[in-house]
Design a protein around this motif. Structure first.
Motif, short mmCIF file in Angstrom:
data_model
loop_
_atom_site.label_atom_id
_atom_site.label_comp_id
_atom_site.label_asym_id
_atom_site.label_seq_id
_atom_site.Cartn_x
_atom_site.Cartn_y
_atom_site.Cartn_z
N GLY A 306 0.80 -1.22 0.00
CA GLY A 306 0.00 0.00 0.00
C GLY A 306 0.83 1.26 0.00
O GLY A 306 0.53 2.23 -0.72
N PHE A 307 1.89 1.27 0.78
CA PHE A 307 2.75 2.45 0.79
C PHE A 307 3.42 2.63 -0.57
O PHE A 307 3.60 3.76 -1.06
N ARG A 315 1.23 11.48 -3.23
CA ARG A 315 2.28 11.67 -2.23
C ARG A 315 1.74 12.25 -0.93
O ARG A 315 2.24 11.93 0.16
N ASP A 316 0.72 13.11 -1.01
CA ASP A 316 0.18 13.68 0.22
C ASP A 316 -0.45 12.60 1.11
O ASP A 316 -0.27 12.60 2.33
N ALA A 322 2.31 7.86 6.44
CA ALA A 322 3.68 7.53 6.87
C ALA A 322 4.03 8.28 8.15
O ALA A 322 4.60 7.70 9.09
N ILE A 323 3.67 9.54 8.22
CA ILE A 323 3.96 10.34 9.42
C ILE A 323 3.13 9.84 10.60
O ILE A 323 3.64 9.69 11.72
N ALA A 361 -4.85 0.14 8.46
CA ALA A 361 -5.91 -0.50 7.67
C ALA A 361 -6.14 0.19 6.32
O ALA A 361 -6.21 -0.50 5.28
N PRO A 362 -6.28 1.53 6.24
CA PRO A 362 -6.46 2.15 4.92
C PRO A 362 -5.27 1.93 3.99
O PRO A 362 -5.44 1.83 2.76
N VAL A 363 -4.07 1.85 4.56
CA VAL A 363 -2.89 1.57 3.74
C VAL A 363 -2.97 0.15 3.18
O VAL A 363 -2.57 -0.10 2.04
#
Length: 620
Positions: A306-307, A315-316, A322-323, A361-363
């Motif tokens: 996912g990432f 990217r946003d 990620a943060i 989960a969303p990732v």
């Protein structure tokens, strides 16, 4: 670096392409709300079926009691949870612990619903969002904290709302109401479980990315700050409740300064996650390993995929998650002072990872979308459905394996342990009880259910706070408490109450009581007697302990399923048998000592001290 896009038609990713738009309008998109509702309904049914019907180990007995009586819980007080828990306590279903615990059931299922909505916006795929939400719902950690009366399901729900509202605002900064919603949910979250602040760096990133839009609306941030402050208003409940002097009133809150002390957790040392020195320390490596073990293999694979997909497409969104995950995961692990080589410390630490899995989960949904694109670019919708179905089967299989360990519907261990401790105390005794596993269940039965009203219950660790002696005087006029608004020692309290039976449950005797007092085994409890008192007759002592142990109901030993608190309680039972055996062995009664060592090994066969003692007397 592209920003988040405005809400787009179904099938469009956050960084939509012309090809994506051409392939929009897939049939499942029309049923997105229905599918989301089905996932939530499934989570609700599973949680309700496996929810605790009684008190369980941990903070649950205290929180149920506080919610029922509108008292004040341990710092930071958890006012939002307390008020909602009180409302749930009036439901006309089941036992009191079950009714209050339904707050977690509802919040857990609602959190799954919000995560589904986030996943749908991030991955733009109904099958992927449904699989990700189902994975969270049946994740062992999330499931575990959605079926007991604890603050973490509500924490997860409010954190998910913050993320959802922040993403919606970032898609269209002109819609400031989403920013205000994120701020309000964040404030309420801070008045529930303060680690919601770990989501703040990701929100600040989005604010910075849209600083130009904020500059065009200078009042938006000020209004958001006002909504954040509004969310903190429930903290005033601590003052309102404290001045009524309820039975459960940690800190004896009576002034704005006391409220601030609770919010800052000064009783525990502001900034400390774990207070007990015995659980502090350890290595960062141990904590990282414990953190990594909280992920399932499927979850880890999908999150990595996912990432990768988010980095290419938006990217946003990539940096937002990620943060957020870096702050809630590795950064929190580095900050935490828990010794992850100790099972209880890991148990305390792991509950804070619930937030991590909400964010992951969303990732994972994006991972299903990305893998589907790799597998079949032209028939991506079919690939998404197929991958989501495979993920759902794997999740269901894990849930079947996890169910026996997670299910709390028949868990009576905390009640039985507390009843055994109370039954071991003589009439009119002062029971000194330490440790959450013993203290909270005992005080719950004593104060809420009226068990053993002849006893006085004292928690020795709290004596170090000047508020606790004051509270003891008010709640128990029959207890002689040394004068002065100051901390007192256990020895002072023992000296002032020598006319009553003095009993210890839980940890060992406080150092302040030595050398003036010693312990004399009484089943799970121990009599606190003057050091000069004559030693009891071994036969009489053995007979009394035989009588008590015949009534006890220790937890069932299971290497795979017992949690850290159950392990502590088993130690209490086996330690009592070891002490009894050692007492008889020192009196030369080897046959009787053997019986006690064998009794302890029947409770838990892995106790090395009992095994060694049994081997020792076999040679005699």
């Amino acid at each position: 670096m592209p920003s988040l896009q405005r809400p787009a038609p179904a099938g469009v990713t956050p960084a939509a392409t012309a090809g994506d738009r051409a392939r929009s309008g897939r049939p499942l998109e029309r049923f997105a709300p229905v599918i989301g509702a089905l996932v939530v309904a499934l989570a609700l049914a599973v949680y309700a079926a496996t929810a605790a019907r009684d008190i369980v180990f941990g903070d649950s007995p205290e929180l149920i009691a506080v919610a029922t009586t509108l008292g004040v819980a341990h710092a930071p007080g958890y006012p939002v949870w307390t008020l909602l828990g009180h409302a749930f306590s009036w439901l006309p279903v089941g036992s009191l612990p079950f009714r209050v615990g339904l707050l977690s059931v509802v919040c857990g299922a609602a959190g799954v619903g919000v995560v589904y909505a986030i996943s749908l916006r991030v991955a733009r795929s109904v099958p992927a969002a449904a699989a990700a939400a189902l994975g969270l719902a049946l994740h062992p950690l999330f499931w575990q904290w959605s079926i007991v009366a604890e603050v973490f399901a509500l924490h997860a729900l409010l954190a998910a709302i913050v993320v959802y509202c922040a993403l919606r605002w970032a898609e269209r900064p002109a819609a400031a109401h989403w920013l205000y919603g994120a701020a309000l949910a964040g404030g309420l979250g801070l008045a529930n479980q303060q680690t919601i602040v770990l989501v703040a760096p990701a929100v600040l990133y989005l604010l910075w990315r849209h600083r130009r839009a904020l500059g065009e609306r200078p009042l938006a941030l000020a209004r958001a700050a006002a909504f954040l402050a509004l969310g903190l208003v429930p903290y005033l409940y601590l003052w309102a409740a404290g001045v009524t002097h309820p039975y459960w009133s940690f800190g004896d809150v009576g002034s704005p300064g006391d409220v601030l002390d609770a919010v800052l957790r000064r009783a525990y040392g502001s900034g400390q996650l774990i207070v007990s020195p015995a659980l502090q320390g350890g290595t960062v490596g141990d904590r990282i390993v414990a953190f990594a073990r909280s992920f399932t293999l499927l979850e880890a694979v999908l999150a990595i995929a996912g990432f990768g997909w988010l980095y290419r497409r938006s990217r946003d969104v990539f940096w937002t998650f990620a943060i957020a995950l870096a702050a809630a995961g590795p950064a929190f692990v580095l900050y935490a002072n828990a010794n992850a080589s100790i099972a209880l410390a890991v148990a305390v630490l792991s509950r804070f990872y619930v937030l991590v899995h909400v964010l992951a989960a969303p990732v994972c949904a994006a991972g299903i979308r990305g893998l589907a694109e790799l597998v079949a670019r032209r028939r991506r919708a079919v690939a998404e459905l197929g991958l989501a179905a495979v993920a759902a089967v794997a999740i269901a299989a894990l849930a079947v394996v996890t169910y026996p360990r997670v299910d709390r519907s028949a868990d009576l261990d905390a009640r039985h342990f507390a009843e055994d401790l109370l039954a071991s105390a003589p009439d009119g005794a002062i029971l000194f009880v330490s440790g959450d596993a013993a203290a909270y269940p005992v005080q719950y039965l004593h104060s809420i259910e009226g068990a053993r009203p002849d006893l006085s219950i004292v928690q020795p660790p709290y004596l170090l706070g000047p508020w606790y002696p004051r509270e003891l005087r008010r709640l128990d006029p029959g207890l002689v408490v040394p004068p002065g608004d100051r901390p007192i020692t256990v020895a002072e309290l023992l000296d002032a109450n020598r006319a009553r039976p003095l009993i210890l449950a839980g940890f060992d005797l406080d150092p302040s009581a030595s050398p003036g007092y010693r312990l004399q085994q009484r089943g799970l409890d121990a009599d606190i007697v003057p050091a000069s008192a004559p030693l009891p007759d071994p036969a009489a002592l053995s007979a009394e302990n035989e009588r008590l142990f015949a009534t006890y109901r220790p937890p069932r030993f299971d290497r795979e399923r017992n949690d850290a608190f159950t392990g502590i309680v088993l130690v209490d039972y086996t330690r009592a048998t070891l002490r009894m055996g050692l007492s008889l062995e020192s009196a030369g009664r080897f046959a009787d000592a053997r019986v006690w060592y064998q009794r302890g090994l029947a409770i838990e066969p892995d106790v090395a001290e009992l095994q060694q003692a049994l081997e020792r007397i076999r040679a005699k």
